[in-house]
Design an enzyme around this catalytic site. Structure first.
Site, PDB file in Angstrom:
ATOM      1  N   ARG A  41       0.824  -1.211  -0.204  1.00  0.00           N
ATOM      2  CA  ARG A  41      -0.020  -0.041   0.061  1.00  0.00           C
ATOM      3  C   ARG A  41       0.867   1.352  -0.114  1.00  0.00           C
ATOM      4  NH1 ARG A  41      -5.002  -2.200   3.861  1.00  0.00           N
ATOM      5  NH2 ARG A  41      -6.424  -2.618   1.756  1.00  0.00           N
ATOM      6  N   LYS A 204     -18.987 -15.641   2.038  1.00  0.00           N
ATOM      7  CA  LYS A 204     -20.303 -15.049   2.750  1.00  0.00           C
ATOM      8  C   LYS A 204     -21.220 -14.423   1.611  1.00  0.00           C
ATOM      9  CE  LYS A 204     -22.160 -13.885   7.136  1.00  0.00           C
ATOM     10  NZ  LYS A 204     -22.750 -12.852   7.130  1.00  0.00           N
ATOM     11  N   GLY A 376     -13.110  -4.078  -0.343  1.00  0.00           N
ATOM     12  CA  GLY A 376     -14.524  -3.534  -0.488  1.00  0.00           C
ATOM     13  C   GLY A 376     -14.869  -2.571  -1.400  1.00  0.00           C
TER      14      GLY A 376
HETATM   15  P1  AMP Z   1     -14.208 -13.697   1.358  1.00  0.00           P
HETATM   16  O1  AMP Z   1     -13.689 -12.781   2.257  1.00  0.00           O
HETATM   17  O2  AMP Z   1     -15.882 -13.659   1.267  1.00  0.00           O
HETATM   18  O3  AMP Z   1     -13.728 -13.524   0.098  1.00  0.00           O
HETATM   19  O4  AMP Z   1     -13.972 -15.154   1.957  1.00  0.00           O
HETATM   20  C1  AMP Z   1     -12.502 -15.581   2.035  1.00  0.00           C
HETATM   21  C2  AMP Z   1     -12.305 -16.841   2.859  1.00  0.00           C
HETATM   22  O5  AMP Z   1     -13.449 -17.740   2.465  1.00  0.00           O
HETATM   23  C3  AMP Z   1     -11.057 -17.361   2.881  1.00  0.00           C
HETATM   24  O6  AMP Z   1     -10.549 -17.249   3.982  1.00  0.00           O
HETATM   25  C4  AMP Z   1     -11.410 -18.822   2.618  1.00  0.00           C
HETATM   26  O7  AMP Z   1     -10.648 -19.798   3.426  1.00  0.00           O
HETATM   27  C5  AMP Z   1     -12.838 -19.069   2.939  1.00  0.00           C
HETATM   28  N1  AMP Z   1     -13.287 -20.204   2.103  1.00  0.00           N
HETATM   29  C6  AMP Z   1     -13.399 -20.377   0.769  1.00  0.00           C
HETATM   30  N2  AMP Z   1     -14.256 -21.522   0.717  1.00  0.00           N
HETATM   31  C7  AMP Z   1     -14.417 -21.958   1.830  1.00  0.00           C
HETATM   32  C8  AMP Z   1     -15.237 -23.306   1.904  1.00  0.00           C
HETATM   33  N3  AMP Z   1     -15.444 -24.158   1.210  1.00  0.00           N
HETATM   34  N4  AMP Z   1     -15.348 -23.438   3.412  1.00  0.00           N
HETATM   35  C9  AMP Z   1     -15.235 -22.532   4.145  1.00  0.00           C
HETATM   36  N5  AMP Z   1     -14.555 -21.311   3.954  1.00  0.00           N
HETATM   37  C10 AMP Z   1     -14.214 -21.169   2.762  1.00  0.00           C
END
Ligand code: AMP
Length: 398
Positions: A41, A204, A376
């Protein structure tokens, strides 16, 4: 009024002027040593800093937040390591103020020495995140012109990114990092070359629901992976075992399936699962996940299917990993996507914290057309076509 970029304005607007710049110096620090563990950054800010100095600014006053000190002074979140790093990189003295509202700052600004000033963490004052006008006014008094180069913070309406624009009518400019991000993201939001394929993963659904809805109107296909996939699979009547999958997310997925664009959604057809989070991996050769097993990565057939769709694409947006890529045994799906993107002639844009760290980890970041610096912020830009911090530069604030 059009957005004005700092590199395209007349030199006289910078020469001998005091320039106040909002950067995103929110770098990760080692808890013990307070050393910066990733300087990206700060490195991203150097181009704008050098341009302002080269154009003869009398003072460069930089400001940023670091971490979440929640309106309290907390030395754990001091910008001191940033000042030290910048001084080293620029080969010039960088004066860190005791506070961003330090009474000594006005004196510093009258001296011929102390040309480069870094204000201490803005978030030591709760007024920053409260978008307080009086706080913004005090900051604005330091300078003749204002530049915002903090793309990663431009989705927030904070005093230093938003309200401050009220005091710099026609004297507010976007920095070079901001320019790069806007140009890259606009390739996705304004008539992307087709086929346009988006890959959305991560954990999520509720966080990404809006962007999924927005993307479905413009993409040819929306590929879903990671834990994002299970609510969608379940909404279609498949078993997902113990995979991460909340009822709320299943409802959101059902809502998306009720829309006319839902046929564009592509879901995994096989999985890598385990009995426990991060346990021994097993391949499941079908869409449904057996009882007692959780999906942790996409399977081989899914990788092949996703890869062939991506190879046909002319524009690709990627946000979110395909599995728990932090664990090597479940990183194959994520790295396979990184690989296909790196070999593609398409315009490839990677946005969002975790997919960015995945492409960095795979060593393929420089093979992407653009890797966004704002998680974000990049998502919100794609969703809405602009950000509060950018609109305020253009139109000011009331
Ligand atoms: P996000 O911040 O929504 O992009 O989520 C990223 C996180 O999702 C990472 O830390 C991954 O380890 C987690 N993730 C990806 N696939 C899975 C899964 N099948 N089960 C649980 N966590 C996951």
């Amino acid at each position: 009024m059009a957005l004005q970029f700092i590199d395209s304005i007349d030199d006289s607007k910078i020469k001998d002027k005091k320039v106040l710049v909002r950067f995103d110096f929110n770098v990760p620090l080692d808890k013990e040593t307070k050393e910066i563990t990733d300087t990206t950054r700060i490195d991203n800010a150097l181009e704008t800093i050098k341009l302002i100095l080269d154009k003869g600014a009398s003072k460069l006053i930089m400001m940023s937040h670091l971490g979440r000190p929640k309106g309290q002074v907390n030395s754990d979140f001091s910008l001191e390591p940033v000042a030290t790093y910048l001084a080293d990189k620029l080969g010039e003295e960088v004066t860190l103020t005791e506070s961003c509202l330090d009474r000594g700052i006005k004196t510093l600004l009258t001296l011929n020495s102390n040309k480069i000033i870094l204000l201490e963490n803005l978030r030591f004052h709760k007024e920053e995140t409260e978008n307080d006008r009086e706080f913004a006014r005090k900051l604005s008094e330091y300078a003749d012109i204002y530049v915002n180069d903090a793309f990663g913070a431009a989705h927030r309406k904070h005093a230093s990114t938003y309200e401050i624009n009220a005091f710099f009518k026609n004297k507010a400019y976007a920095g070079l990092l901001m320019k790069k991000e806007i140009e890259a993201l606009s390739k996705i939001t304004q008539r992307p070359e087709t086929p346009f394929v988006a890959v959305v993963g991560g954990a999520k659904v509720s966080d990404k629901i809006k962007i999924i809805e927005r993307l479905l109107s413009s993409v040819s296909n929306l590929i879903i992976g990671g834990a994002m996939a299970y609510p969608f699979l379940k909404a279609k009547g498949n078993e997902v075992g113990t995979s991460l999958c909340s009822d709320e997310d299943v409802s959101l997925a059902k809502k998306i399936f009720s829309q006319s664009t839902a046929h564009k959604i592509i879901l995994p057809i096989d999985h890598i699962v385990s009995s426990e989070f991060g346990g021994k991996p097993e391949a499941v050769d079908k869409v449904g996940i057996p009882d007692g097993k959780m999906g942790l990565d996409i399977g081989e057939q899914t990788i092949a299917k996703y890869s062939s769709i991506l190879r046909e694409a002319k524009t690709i947006l990627w946000n979110g990993p395909m599995g728990i890529f932090e664990n090597e045994e479940y990183a194959k799906g994520t790295f396979a996507i990184a690989e296909v993107l790196s070999e593609s002639n398409a315009y490839t844009l990677v946005g969002g914290g975790d997919s960015v760290s995945a492409v960095n980890k795979s060593g393929l970041a420089n093979k992407m057309s653009h890797v966004s610096t704002g998680g974000g912020a990049s998502l919100e830009f794609i969703e809405k076509g602009s950000l509060p911090g950018i609109s305020a530069l253009k139109f000011g604030v009331e």
